[in-house]
Write a protein that holds these residues in place. Sequence first.
Motif, PDB file in Angstrom:
ATOM      1  N   LEU A  50       0.753  -1.243  -0.052  1.00 36.38           N
ATOM      2  CA  LEU A  50       0.035   0.058  -0.177  1.00 36.38           C
ATOM      3  C   LEU A  50       1.016   1.326  -0.155  1.00 36.38           C
ATOM      4  N   TRP A  51       1.960   1.370   0.866  1.00 35.74           N
ATOM      5  CA  TRP A  51       2.868   2.538   1.007  1.00 35.74           C
ATOM      6  C   TRP A  51       3.581   2.591  -0.242  1.00 35.74           C
ATOM      7  N   GLU A  52       3.811   1.672  -0.922  1.00 35.08           N
ATOM      8  CA  GLU A  52       4.545   1.688  -2.339  1.00 35.08           C
ATOM      9  C   GLU A  52       3.627   2.280  -3.265  1.00 35.08           C
ATOM     10  N   ARG A  53       2.508   1.887  -3.476  1.00 35.95           N
ATOM     11  CA  ARG A  53       1.602   2.383  -4.575  1.00 35.95           C
ATOM     12  C   ARG A  53       1.277   3.884  -4.097  1.00 35.95           C
ATOM     13  N   LEU A  54       0.948   4.325  -2.898  1.00 36.35           N
ATOM     14  CA  LEU A  54       0.767   5.659  -2.458  1.00 36.35           C
ATOM     15  C   LEU A  54       1.941   6.438  -2.861  1.00 36.35           C
ATOM     16  N   LYS A  55       3.182   6.061  -2.803  1.00 32.72           N
ATOM     17  CA  LYS A  55       4.369   6.747  -3.183  1.00 32.72           C
ATOM     18  C   LYS A  55       4.353   7.105  -4.776  1.00 32.72           C
ATOM     19  N   ASN A  56       3.892   5.979  -5.615  1.00 35.01           N
ATOM     20  CA  ASN A  56       4.080   6.006  -6.856  1.00 35.01           C
ATOM     21  C   ASN A  56       2.961   6.881  -7.179  1.00 35.01           C
ATOM     22  N   LEU A  57       1.917   6.836  -6.693  1.00 38.48           N
ATOM     23  CA  LEU A  57       0.588   7.793  -7.126  1.00 38.48           C
ATOM     24  C   LEU A  57       0.803   9.009  -6.950  1.00 38.48           C
ATOM     25  N   LEU A  58       1.739   9.571  -5.741  1.00 30.78           N
ATOM     26  CA  LEU A  58       2.152  10.909  -5.441  1.00 30.78           C
ATOM     27  C   LEU A  58       3.092  11.231  -6.559  1.00 30.78           C
ATOM     28  N   VAL A  59       4.082  10.391  -6.661  1.00 31.25           N
ATOM     29  CA  VAL A  59       5.112  11.140  -7.685  1.00 31.25           C
ATOM     30  C   VAL A  59       4.467  11.028  -9.031  1.00 31.25           C
ATOM     31  N   ASP A  60       3.627  10.098  -9.463  1.00 26.06           N
ATOM     32  CA  ASP A  60       2.896  10.351 -10.822  1.00 26.06           C
ATOM     33  C   ASP A  60       2.034  11.569 -11.059  1.00 26.06           C
ATOM     34  N   THR A  61       1.373  11.975  -9.720  1.00 25.64           N
ATOM     35  CA  THR A  61       0.756  13.214  -9.807  1.00 25.64           C
ATOM     36  C   THR A  61       1.445  14.294  -9.947  1.00 25.64           C
ATOM     37  N   LEU A  62       2.670  14.370  -9.147  1.00 27.53           N
ATOM     38  CA  LEU A  62       3.592  15.630  -9.157  1.00 27.53           C
ATOM     39  C   LEU A  62       4.164  15.738 -10.655  1.00 27.53           C
ATOM     40  N   LEU A  63       4.477  14.654 -11.222  1.00 27.50           N
ATOM     41  CA  LEU A  63       5.001  14.607 -12.562  1.00 27.50           C
ATOM     42  C   LEU A  63       4.071  15.251 -13.634  1.00 27.50           C
ATOM     43  N   ALA A  64       2.718  14.920 -13.309  1.00 31.11           N
ATOM     44  CA  ALA A  64       1.603  15.410 -14.294  1.00 31.11           C
ATOM     45  C   ALA A  64       1.452  16.704 -14.192  1.00 31.11           C
ATOM     46  N   GLN A  65       1.417  17.289 -12.528  1.00 31.53           N
ATOM     47  CA  GLN A  65       1.276  18.548 -12.443  1.00 31.53           C
ATOM     48  C   GLN A  65       2.164  19.206 -11.275  1.00 31.53           C
ATOM     49  N   PRO A  66       3.584  19.591 -12.179  1.00 28.46           N
ATOM     50  CA  PRO A  66       4.673  19.895 -11.292  1.00 28.46           C
ATOM     51  C   PRO A  66       4.510  21.011 -10.477  1.00 28.46           C
ATOM     52  N   VAL A  67       5.118  21.526  -9.495  1.00 22.07           N
ATOM     53  CA  VAL A  67       5.120  22.440  -8.594  1.00 22.07           C
ATOM     54  C   VAL A  67       5.088  23.801  -9.502  1.00 22.07           C
ATOM     55  N   GLU A  68       5.893  23.787 -10.401  1.00 22.47           N
ATOM     56  CA  GLU A  68       6.345  24.836 -11.359  1.00 22.47           C
ATOM     57  C   GLU A  68       5.024  25.528 -11.962  1.00 22.47           C
ATOM     58  N   LYS A  69       4.106  24.338 -12.177  1.00 22.26           N
ATOM     59  CA  LYS A  69       2.736  24.885 -12.752  1.00 22.26           C
ATOM     60  C   LYS A  69       1.735  25.495 -12.037  1.00 22.26           C
ATOM     61  N   TRP A  70       2.012  25.348 -10.604  1.00 22.00           N
ATOM     62  CA  TRP A  70       0.894  25.663  -9.581  1.00 22.00           C
ATOM     63  C   TRP A  70       0.545  27.137  -9.540  1.00 22.00           C
ATOM     64  N   GLN A  71      -0.825  27.364  -9.650  1.00 21.37           N
ATOM     65  CA  GLN A  71      -0.871  28.840  -9.283  1.00 21.37           C
ATOM     66  C   GLN A  71      -2.319  29.188  -8.793  1.00 21.37           C
ATOM     67  N   ARG A  72      -2.498  29.889  -8.302  1.00 17.83           N
ATOM     68  CA  ARG A  72      -4.121  30.084  -7.727  1.00 17.83           C
ATOM     69  C   ARG A  72      -5.058  29.866  -8.677  1.00 17.83           C
ATOM     70  N   MET A  73      -5.901  29.023  -8.616  1.00 16.05           N
ATOM     71  CA  MET A  73      -7.092  28.694  -9.449  1.00 16.05           C
ATOM     72  C   MET A  73      -8.001  29.887  -9.619  1.00 16.05           C
ATOM     73  N   GLU A  74      -8.293  30.180 -10.789  1.00 15.48           N
ATOM     74  CA  GLU A  74      -9.321  31.103 -11.161  1.00 15.48           C
ATOM     75  C   GLU A  74     -10.590  30.676 -11.612  1.00 15.48           C
ATOM     76  N   ASP A  75     -11.539  30.416 -10.706  1.00 13.18           N
ATOM     77  CA  ASP A  75     -12.891  29.671 -10.761  1.00 13.18           C
ATOM     78  C   ASP A  75     -13.653  30.439 -11.793  1.00 13.18           C
ATOM     79  N   ASP A  76     -13.516  31.585 -11.925  1.00 11.65           N
ATOM     80  CA  ASP A  76     -14.546  32.582 -12.656  1.00 11.65           C
ATOM     81  C   ASP A  76     -13.819  32.890 -14.161  1.00 11.65           C
TER      82      ASP A  76
END
Length: 326
Positions: A50-76
Amino acid sequence: MSKREAFLQATVEKSVENFLHFIQLHKGGTDPFDLNELLQELTRKQKEELWERLKNLLVDTLLAQPVEKWQRMEDDSDDEMEVEHSADLKQAMAIIDGVTVVVTASIPVVDENVSYEALQESAVILNGVLRVLPKSETALQFDIQRLCEAWWEKGLEGKEELVKIAFVLRIRKSLDGKSMCSDINQLWHFHQALLTFDYSSKESTEVKDLLLQCFMSVKHVKKEEGKRFLSFLFSWNPNFIKMIHGTIKNQLQCFPQSLMVNIAEMYFRAWKKASGGILETIEHTCIQDFMHHGVHLPRNSLVHPKVRKVILSEMHHKVKRKASRY
């Protein structure tokens, strides 16, 4: 298929929606799905998988949405690309939140019979994104902070590095104008985390500045847990004592005279528990300096009555009383 089996299968990238569904069930409390109970029932092998899968899920998520692309969401926003990006970021934050929930819930079930390297890697990654989360993710920031604090309290491998940012955030929270007594209580609860910082390193610059601000805070000086915390800070490094003393002296003219008893108590507690170089610095840099100024300050000085009538009388009386016991 049992919910336990379904949850374990959901912790892979292709089953993200199912994973998030289970997290919501756990948070909601209306469905008979208790993550804490589930983790206790898992075998050693199941936990590690379970912990290995969680780590992989977290890494895959950050690769798809890297920190550099994070910005405040503009809902409107009317921009279709912005809306799509916002949806992707929300999904990423939801996954990070879900991983945080499971990692935090896993900490109590870690023991010497299970390998938790993958769990630790996830905790390190989450700690790494703690300060760069979108401003809207305050709840997630707090959850990751609590994860790091729980890791520290459990005494797990790597606790020294994981607690540092959380400790800085605790100090900041206690200094906030909207802070409550419980924030200072929590700061005292984690006071030993200060010892994970190397006083002479650059990373300690921020924490030094924040700690000195605590000595300028009436709430910290007056509250019992605050005085304990401030007295403890004298034990970090002799050079820091000089900075503390200078800060307090500069602040005396701003403090009400009624607060001087608390300040005297703080110095006395620090002196009482000190030894070696710390004790010598407190006596020479602080106590003798107060005595000197108590004698030589002009009587029309605004701080003269505070130094001479309050600090000297309180501290000198207690120090003399302690010395007479030996």
